[in-house]
Write a protein that holds these residues in place. Structure first.
Motif, PDB file in Angstrom:
ATOM      1  N   LYS A   4      -6.489   4.791  -0.961  1.00  0.00           N
ATOM      2  CA  LYS A   4      -6.462   3.338  -1.187  1.00  0.00           C
ATOM      3  C   LYS A   4      -7.698   2.724  -0.556  1.00  0.00           C
ATOM      4  O   LYS A   4      -8.011   2.990   0.613  1.00  0.00           O
ATOM      5  N   ASP A   5      -8.429   1.926  -1.330  1.00  0.00           N
ATOM      6  CA  ASP A   5      -9.621   1.222  -0.850  1.00  0.00           C
ATOM      7  C   ASP A   5     -10.627   2.178  -0.206  1.00  0.00           C
ATOM      8  O   ASP A   5     -11.237   1.864   0.833  1.00  0.00           O
ATOM      9  N   GLY A   6     -10.764   3.347  -0.802  1.00  0.00           N
ATOM     10  CA  GLY A   6     -11.739   4.313  -0.322  1.00  0.00           C
ATOM     11  C   GLY A   6     -11.288   5.150   0.868  1.00  0.00           C
ATOM     12  O   GLY A   6     -12.028   6.006   1.343  1.00  0.00           O
ATOM     13  N   GLU A   7     -10.082   4.913   1.364  1.00  0.00           N
ATOM     14  CA  GLU A   7      -9.551   5.677   2.495  1.00  0.00           C
ATOM     15  C   GLU A   7      -8.547   6.721   1.993  1.00  0.00           C
ATOM     16  O   GLU A   7      -7.714   6.430   1.139  1.00  0.00           O
ATOM     17  N   LYS A   8      -8.636   7.922   2.536  1.00  0.00           N
ATOM     18  CA  LYS A   8      -7.740   9.005   2.138  1.00  0.00           C
ATOM     19  C   LYS A   8      -6.743   9.296   3.259  1.00  0.00           C
ATOM     20  O   LYS A   8      -7.131   9.462   4.412  1.00  0.00           O
ATOM     21  N   TYR A   9      -5.473   9.361   2.880  1.00  0.00           N
ATOM     22  CA  TYR A   9      -4.385   9.554   3.833  1.00  0.00           C
ATOM     23  C   TYR A   9      -3.707  10.899   3.566  1.00  0.00           C
ATOM     24  O   TYR A   9      -3.194  11.141   2.467  1.00  0.00           O
ATOM     25  N   PHE A  10      -3.709  11.764   4.569  1.00  0.00           N
ATOM     26  CA  PHE A  10      -2.989  13.025   4.503  1.00  0.00           C
ATOM     27  C   PHE A  10      -1.555  12.743   4.924  1.00  0.00           C
ATOM     28  O   PHE A  10      -1.301  12.299   6.048  1.00  0.00           O
ATOM     29  N   VAL A  11      -0.600  12.986   4.019  1.00  0.00           N
ATOM     30  CA  VAL A  11       0.780  12.553   4.239  1.00  0.00           C
ATOM     31  C   VAL A  11       1.669  13.760   4.550  1.00  0.00           C
ATOM     32  O   VAL A  11       1.791  14.682   3.749  1.00  0.00           O
ATOM     33  N   VAL A  12       2.291  13.717   5.720  1.00  0.00           N
ATOM     34  CA  VAL A  12       3.294  14.705   6.106  1.00  0.00           C
ATOM     35  C   VAL A  12       4.625  13.979   6.229  1.00  0.00           C
ATOM     36  O   VAL A  12       4.792  13.123   7.102  1.00  0.00           O
ATOM     37  N   ASP A  13       5.546  14.299   5.340  1.00  0.00           N
ATOM     38  CA  ASP A  13       6.884  13.718   5.409  1.00  0.00           C
ATOM     39  C   ASP A  13       7.704  14.599   6.347  1.00  0.00           C
ATOM     40  O   ASP A  13       8.147  15.686   5.978  1.00  0.00           O
ATOM     41  N   SER A  14       7.909  14.133   7.564  1.00  0.00           N
ATOM     42  CA  SER A  14       8.510  14.967   8.608  1.00  0.00           C
ATOM     43  C   SER A  14      10.029  14.982   8.578  1.00  0.00           C
ATOM     44  O   SER A  14      10.654  15.611   9.431  1.00  0.00           O
ATOM     45  N   LEU A 304      -1.615  -2.677  13.456  1.00  0.00           N
ATOM     46  CA  LEU A 304      -1.956  -1.381  12.890  1.00  0.00           C
ATOM     47  C   LEU A 304      -3.345  -1.420  12.273  1.00  0.00           C
ATOM     48  O   LEU A 304      -3.683  -2.344  11.530  1.00  0.00           O
ATOM     49  N   THR A 305      -4.138  -0.416  12.561  1.00  0.00           N
ATOM     50  CA  THR A 305      -5.430  -0.232  11.912  1.00  0.00           C
ATOM     51  C   THR A 305      -5.300   0.864  10.862  1.00  0.00           C
ATOM     52  O   THR A 305      -4.262   1.531  10.752  1.00  0.00           O
ATOM     53  N   THR A 306      -6.341   1.076  10.096  1.00  0.00           N
ATOM     54  CA  THR A 306      -6.339   2.180   9.133  1.00  0.00           C
ATOM     55  C   THR A 306      -6.149   3.508   9.846  1.00  0.00           C
ATOM     56  O   THR A 306      -5.390   4.376   9.401  1.00  0.00           O
ATOM     57  N   ALA A 307      -6.812   3.666  10.978  1.00  0.00           N
ATOM     58  CA  ALA A 307      -6.659   4.894  11.757  1.00  0.00           C
ATOM     59  C   ALA A 307      -5.219   5.064  12.241  1.00  0.00           C
ATOM     60  O   ALA A 307      -4.675   6.175  12.231  1.00  0.00           O
ATOM     61  N   SER A 308      -4.581   3.959  12.660  1.00  0.00           N
ATOM     62  CA  SER A 308      -3.179   4.004  13.092  1.00  0.00           C
ATOM     63  C   SER A 308      -2.296   4.543  11.973  1.00  0.00           C
ATOM     64  O   SER A 308      -1.433   5.402  12.188  1.00  0.00           O
ATOM     65  N   LYS A 309      -2.499   4.010  10.781  1.00  0.00           N
ATOM     66  CA  LYS A 309      -1.673   4.406   9.642  1.00  0.00           C
ATOM     67  C   LYS A 309      -1.906   5.864   9.268  1.00  0.00           C
ATOM     68  O   LYS A 309      -0.965   6.567   8.876  1.00  0.00           O
ATOM     69  N   LYS A 310      -3.138   6.334   9.390  1.00  0.00           N
ATOM     70  CA  LYS A 310      -3.403   7.749   9.102  1.00  0.00           C
ATOM     71  C   LYS A 310      -2.677   8.649  10.093  1.00  0.00           C
ATOM     72  O   LYS A 310      -2.150   9.704   9.723  1.00  0.00           O
ATOM     73  N   LYS A 311      -2.655   8.242  11.349  1.00  0.00           N
ATOM     74  CA  LYS A 311      -1.924   9.032  12.351  1.00  0.00           C
ATOM     75  C   LYS A 311      -0.442   9.085  12.026  1.00  0.00           C
ATOM     76  O   LYS A 311       0.183  10.155  12.018  1.00  0.00           O
ATOM     77  N   ILE A 312       0.136   7.919  11.778  1.00  0.00           N
ATOM     78  CA  ILE A 312       1.577   7.829  11.567  1.00  0.00           C
ATOM     79  C   ILE A 312       1.994   8.550  10.285  1.00  0.00           C
ATOM     80  O   ILE A 312       3.008   9.259  10.252  1.00  0.00           O
ATOM     81  N   LEU A 313       1.223   8.401   9.228  1.00  0.00           N
ATOM     82  CA  LEU A 313       1.598   8.982   7.938  1.00  0.00           C
ATOM     83  C   LEU A 313       1.440  10.497   7.891  1.00  0.00           C
ATOM     84  O   LEU A 313       2.053  11.138   7.033  1.00  0.00           O
ATOM     85  N   GLY A 314       0.645  11.072   8.781  1.00  0.00           N
ATOM     86  CA  GLY A 314       0.508  12.517   8.662  1.00  0.00           C
ATOM     87  C   GLY A 314      -0.170  13.247   9.793  1.00  0.00           C
ATOM     88  O   GLY A 314       0.200  14.372  10.116  1.00  0.00           O
ATOM     89  N   LEU A 315      -1.156  12.629  10.412  1.00  0.00           N
ATOM     90  CA  LEU A 315      -1.959  13.364  11.386  1.00  0.00           C
ATOM     91  C   LEU A 315      -1.168  13.729  12.632  1.00  0.00           C
ATOM     92  O   LEU A 315      -1.374  14.807  13.209  1.00  0.00           O
ATOM     93  N   ASN A 316      -0.252  12.855  13.058  1.00  0.00           N
ATOM     94  CA  ASN A 316       0.554  13.170  14.247  1.00  0.00           C
ATOM     95  C   ASN A 316       1.468  14.364  13.986  1.00  0.00           C
ATOM     96  O   ASN A 316       1.578  15.276  14.819  1.00  0.00           O
ATOM     97  N   ALA A 317       2.133  14.367  12.842  1.00  0.00           N
ATOM     98  CA  ALA A 317       3.016  15.486  12.502  1.00  0.00           C
ATOM     99  C   ALA A 317       2.219  16.759  12.274  1.00  0.00           C
ATOM    100  O   ALA A 317       2.660  17.858  12.646  1.00  0.00           O
ATOM    101  N   ALA A 318       1.042  16.629  11.676  1.00  0.00           N
ATOM    102  CA  ALA A 318       0.201  17.805  11.455  1.00  0.00           C
ATOM    103  C   ALA A 318      -0.166  18.470  12.777  1.00  0.00           C
ATOM    104  O   ALA A 318      -0.214  19.704  12.879  1.00  0.00           O
TER     105      ALA A 318
END
Length: 355
Positions: A4-14, A304-318
């Protein structure tokens, strides 16, 4: 992957399921409990946007094709974590067992992580089964349902001596992620059996384990937050928070997210879509678009920043599950500073919120 808007989100559904609540699986003589359970889930299903609602019959049992479409094709999920929930007091073959989940591993490969479970009330036989399951599936995470019925027992605590024996075995086997359902009750389970107090005790005693508190202890959000900020190995599992509140209760959602961001922090929050109570597409897209409201009542919460959302959506679980993240979805490496003194992080958060 979601972009979205040039940002890529790696999504881990935990936190997701592949359950069997079909009538044929209801235990004879206990049909009222099997039906009551799935009816309660179906009530939560109605909290999503109307266009995402299914009829009750479909809700009882989805196919592997449904799962693939809803999660991986349309749902933006890169890796999904199955959480096993047995409920054999009401479902003859189990509601959502490791065997049921494990059958999909061959089809989905490394897009799917299957977690195990144990019930300390099963004693030595349960401990042997836990070891056998681990030998077969090699899981690094488990799901515990402390309010699950087992014979005449209507729940257990993580602090029970027998549970400590199982947690010690988990640690010995290298099972490091312990997902604990500590949130809204589901009929006919008892709400008090989901209290978060036992997590506090166990997390201190087992610092080699990560305790992911699913549903963040709702409705006990303050209890959870004041405990989780003290325990470095306690994480907030956002299943139900997003699916149950973001659409149906937006102001309460903002409050819960604000409390979590202030006390627990964006590095210890994990997205969970809770399929198939809800599908992930609208949750992922909604969280990426979401911002804390501007009203005065929310003014002291972090944003929340874009970086925050990337962490929450997948990077933390990864990070917890050692999942490789594509380079284009990673965040820039940061250099750690000096260790913070107790309470220093909260002081910094307050200062940032008031700035």
């Amino acid at each position: 992957m979601y972009e979205k808007d040039g940002e890529k989100y790696f999504v881990v559904d935990s936190h997701c399921h592949f359950w069997d609540a079909a009538r044929e699986n209801w235990v004879e003589g206990r049909e009222q409990y099997a039906k009551g359970w799935i009816d309660c889930f179906y009530g939560y299903h109605q909290l999503g946007p109307p266009e995402t609602h299914w009829d009750w019959e479909k809700f009882l049992k989805v196919s592997a094709d449904d799962f693939e479409r809803d999660m991986f094709v349309e749902g933006h999920v890169d890796v999904a974590v199955f959480q096993s929930t047995y409920l054999k007091e009401w479902y003859a073959e189990g509601f959502n067992t490791i065997e049921q989940n494990g059958r999909l591993v061959d089809r989905f490969g490394d897009r799917l992580i299957v977690n195990g479970r144990f019930d300390p009330r099963d004693g030595d036989a349960g401990l042997r089964q836990f070891e056998q399951d681990h030998a077969k599936y090699g899981f690094t995470g488990i799901k515990l349902y402390t309010a699950e019925w087992n014979g005449d027992s209507r729940g257990f605590k993580l602090t029970d001596p027998e549970c400590y024996r199982f947690l010690e075995k988990a640690q010995e086997l290298g099972v490091k992620n312990v997902h604990v359902h500590k949130g809204p009750t589901i009929w006919p389970l008892d709400k008090d059996a989901f209290d978060v107090a036992d997590v506090d005790h166990a997390a201190t005693d087992f610092q080699g384990l990560n305790f992911i508190v699913e549903h963040v202890g709702l409705p006990r959000i303050e209890d959870f937050c004041f405990m989780a900020v003290q325990e470095p190995n306690v994480y907030a599992g956002l299943s139900v928070v997003i699916g149950g509140l973001m659409h149906a209760r937006p102001k309460f959602f903002a409050k819960v997210m604000g409390e979590l961001l202030f006390w627990v922090g964006e590095d210890k929050m994990l997205y969970g879509g809770d399929y198939n109570i809800w599908t992930p597409k609208w949750q992922v897209e909604g969280l990426v678009d979401w911002q804390m409201p501007d009203e005065e009542q929310f003014s002291d919460y972090p944003r929340l920043t874009t970086a925050s959302k990337k962490k929450i959506l997948g990077l933390n679980a990864a990070k917890l599950y050692d999942i490789p993240v594509p380079e284009e979805c990673r965040l820039p490496e940061t250099t750690a500073g000096e260790p913070m003194a107790p309470g220093e992080e909260l002081v910094d958060d307050v200062a940032g919120a008031q700035a």
